[in-house]
Design an enzyme around this catalytic site. Structure first.
Site, PDB file in Angstrom:
ATOM      1  N   ASP A   1       0.870  -1.070  -0.156  1.00  0.00           N
ATOM      2  CA  ASP A   1      -0.179   0.163  -0.100  1.00  0.00           C
ATOM      3  C   ASP A   1       0.758   1.254  -0.101  1.00  0.00           C
ATOM      4  O   ASP A   1       1.990   1.272   0.667  1.00  0.00           O
ATOM      5  CB  ASP A   1      -0.875  -0.022   1.320  1.00  0.00           C
ATOM      6  CG  ASP A   1      -1.903   0.967   1.184  1.00  0.00           C
ATOM      7  OD1 ASP A   1      -3.260   0.701   0.895  1.00  0.00           O
ATOM      8  OD2 ASP A   1      -1.698   2.244   1.355  1.00  0.00           O
ATOM      9  N   ILE A   2       0.667   2.211  -0.659  1.00  0.00           N
ATOM     10  CA  ILE A   2       1.421   3.687  -0.766  1.00  0.00           C
ATOM     11  C   ILE A   2       1.458   4.303   0.404  1.00  0.00           C
ATOM     12  O   ILE A   2       2.228   5.090   0.464  1.00  0.00           O
ATOM     13  CB  ILE A   2       0.844   4.400  -2.126  1.00  0.00           C
ATOM     14  CG1 ILE A   2       1.951   5.205  -2.461  1.00  0.00           C
ATOM     15  CG2 ILE A   2      -0.787   5.177  -1.625  1.00  0.00           C
ATOM     16  CD1 ILE A   2       1.361   5.847  -3.866  1.00  0.00           C
TER      17      ILE A   2
ATOM     18  N   ASN B   1     -12.954  -2.561   2.671  1.00  0.00           N
ATOM     19  CA  ASN B   1     -13.836  -1.352   2.894  1.00  0.00           C
ATOM     20  C   ASN B   1     -14.960  -1.237   1.695  1.00  0.00           C
ATOM     21  O   ASN B   1     -14.337  -1.331   0.616  1.00  0.00           O
ATOM     22  CB  ASN B   1     -12.878  -0.071   2.842  1.00  0.00           C
ATOM     23  CG  ASN B   1     -11.884  -0.040   3.942  1.00  0.00           C
ATOM     24  OD1 ASN B   1     -12.266  -0.365   5.102  1.00  0.00           O
ATOM     25  ND2 ASN B   1     -10.831   0.512   3.898  1.00  0.00           N
TER      26      ASN B   1
ATOM     27  N   GLY C   1     -14.886   4.118   3.866  1.00  0.00           N
ATOM     28  CA  GLY C   1     -13.491   4.544   3.513  1.00  0.00           C
ATOM     29  C   GLY C   1     -13.086   4.020   2.054  1.00  0.00           C
ATOM     30  O   GLY C   1     -11.993   4.124   1.772  1.00  0.00           O
ATOM     31  N   GLN C   2     -14.004   3.147   1.499  1.00  0.00           N
ATOM     32  CA  GLN C   2     -13.563   2.814  -0.040  1.00  0.00           C
ATOM     33  C   GLN C   2     -13.067   3.847  -0.804  1.00  0.00           C
ATOM     34  O   GLN C   2     -14.136   4.859  -0.880  1.00  0.00           O
ATOM     35  CB  GLN C   2     -14.437   1.895  -0.519  1.00  0.00           C
ATOM     36  CG  GLN C   2     -13.904   1.269  -2.151  1.00  0.00           C
ATOM     37  CD  GLN C   2     -14.975   0.130  -2.489  1.00  0.00           C
ATOM     38  OE1 GLN C   2     -15.904   0.003  -2.127  1.00  0.00           O
ATOM     39  NE2 GLN C   2     -14.402  -0.354  -3.726  1.00  0.00           N
ATOM     40  N   SER C   3     -12.071   4.250  -1.175  1.00  0.00           N
ATOM     41  CA  SER C   3     -11.415   5.210  -2.253  1.00  0.00           C
ATOM     42  C   SER C   3     -11.297   4.489  -3.628  1.00  0.00           C
ATOM     43  O   SER C   3     -11.243   5.416  -4.592  1.00  0.00           O
ATOM     44  CB  SER C   3     -10.531   5.995  -1.619  1.00  0.00           C
ATOM     45  OG  SER C   3      -9.394   5.322  -1.482  1.00  0.00           O
TER      46      SER C   3
ATOM     47  N   HIS D   1     -10.404  -4.742  -3.376  1.00  0.00           N
ATOM     48  CA  HIS D   1      -8.959  -4.959  -2.635  1.00  0.00           C
ATOM     49  C   HIS D   1      -9.372  -5.455  -1.317  1.00  0.00           C
ATOM     50  O   HIS D   1      -9.992  -4.939  -0.535  1.00  0.00           O
ATOM     51  CB  HIS D   1      -8.210  -3.884  -3.053  1.00  0.00           C
ATOM     52  CG  HIS D   1      -8.654  -2.444  -2.604  1.00  0.00           C
ATOM     53  ND1 HIS D   1      -9.618  -1.963  -3.238  1.00  0.00           N
ATOM     54  CD2 HIS D   1      -8.403  -1.789  -1.353  1.00  0.00           C
ATOM     55  CE1 HIS D   1     -10.064  -0.811  -2.438  1.00  0.00           C
ATOM     56  NE2 HIS D   1      -9.334  -0.642  -1.528  1.00  0.00           N
TER      57      HIS D   1
HETATM   58  P1  DGP Z   1      -9.588   1.954   0.140  1.00  0.00           P
HETATM   59  O1  DGP Z   1      -9.518   3.152   1.043  1.00  0.00           O
HETATM   60  O2  DGP Z   1     -10.057   0.808   1.083  1.00  0.00           O
HETATM   61  O3  DGP Z   1     -10.319   1.978  -1.131  1.00  0.00           O
HETATM   62  O4  DGP Z   1      -8.026   1.494  -0.276  1.00  0.00           O
HETATM   63  C1  DGP Z   1      -7.333   2.110  -1.180  1.00  0.00           C
HETATM   64  C2  DGP Z   1      -5.887   1.859  -0.756  1.00  0.00           C
HETATM   65  O5  DGP Z   1      -5.083   1.954  -2.043  1.00  0.00           O
HETATM   66  C3  DGP Z   1      -5.356   2.900   0.204  1.00  0.00           C
HETATM   67  O6  DGP Z   1      -4.718   2.352   1.468  1.00  0.00           O
HETATM   68  C4  DGP Z   1      -4.021   3.747  -0.630  1.00  0.00           C
HETATM   69  C5  DGP Z   1      -4.029   2.800  -1.709  1.00  0.00           C
HETATM   70  N1  DGP Z   1      -3.540   3.341  -2.935  1.00  0.00           N
HETATM   71  C6  DGP Z   1      -4.268   4.119  -3.766  1.00  0.00           C
HETATM   72  N2  DGP Z   1      -3.414   4.503  -4.861  1.00  0.00           N
HETATM   73  C7  DGP Z   1      -2.431   3.626  -4.971  1.00  0.00           C
HETATM   74  C8  DGP Z   1      -1.260   3.467  -5.662  1.00  0.00           C
HETATM   75  O7  DGP Z   1      -1.236   4.206  -6.687  1.00  0.00           O
HETATM   76  N3  DGP Z   1      -0.170   2.784  -5.616  1.00  0.00           N
HETATM   77  C9  DGP Z   1      -0.436   1.973  -4.250  1.00  0.00           C
HETATM   78  N4  DGP Z   1       0.578   1.381  -4.021  1.00  0.00           N
HETATM   79  N5  DGP Z   1      -1.445   2.114  -3.424  1.00  0.00           N
HETATM   80  C10 DGP Z   1      -2.579   3.027  -3.790  1.00  0.00           C
END
Ligand code: DGP
Length: 118
Positions: free
Chosen positions: A35-36, A91, A97-99, A104
């Site tokens: 995760d980023i 999420n 909090g789903q973004s 995933h």
């Molecule tokens: P959610 O909020 O449950 O939809 O989680 C989305 C997650 O995705 C959040 O923890 C940050 C991660 N994320 C978003 N964009 C990127 C990306 O470009 N690369 C990576 N590695 N993670 C990302």
């Protein structure tokens, strides 16, 4: 590899290699990457190679992909030696909090995890 992808989806773009990611695991069904914005020492995202928006949009035909994401998370947890306690989280919807709207599974571990989550 990713046949069933969506051109505008950020996680599909990661699957296609258009956006770099730190790969943790891959098999026929799923891809996992760091995760980023990690919320724990281990914070890995496990995604199906087929695009669908999330759990509430999933169809019966997606059952194997959802299960495979969880099995991959368990395998990663084994490899990382965090089996004393880790959490897998979906999420579902913006209110939770789903973004990113490509299903995933978050794998969180490597620290104590309180309950209930916020
Ligand atoms: P959610 O909020 O449950 O939809 O989680 C989305 C997650 O995705 C959040 O923890 C940050 C991660 N994320 C978003 N964009 C990127 C990306 O470009 N690369 C990576 N590695 N993670 C990302």
């Amino acid at each position: 590899m990713a046949n069933d992808t969506d051109s505008s989806c950020i996680f599909c773009r990661i699957l296609r290699g258009e956006i770099p990611s730190k790969k943790v695991y891959e098999d026929e069904y799923v891809y996992a990457f760091e995760d980023i914005d990690p919320k724990a020492p281990t914070h890995v995202l496990v995604i199906p190679k087929k695009h669908f928006a999330g759990l509430k949009e999933a169809q019966a035909e997606d059952a194997e992909a959802i299960g495979r994401c969880h099995l991959a998370a368990a395998e990663i947890a084994r490899r990382r030696n965090i089996e004393h306690g880790y959490r897998t989280v979906l999420n579902v919807g913006p209110g939770a909090g789903q973004s990113v709207f490509h299903l995933h599974v978050h794998l969180l571990g490597g620290r104590s995890l309180s309950w209930p989550p916020g």
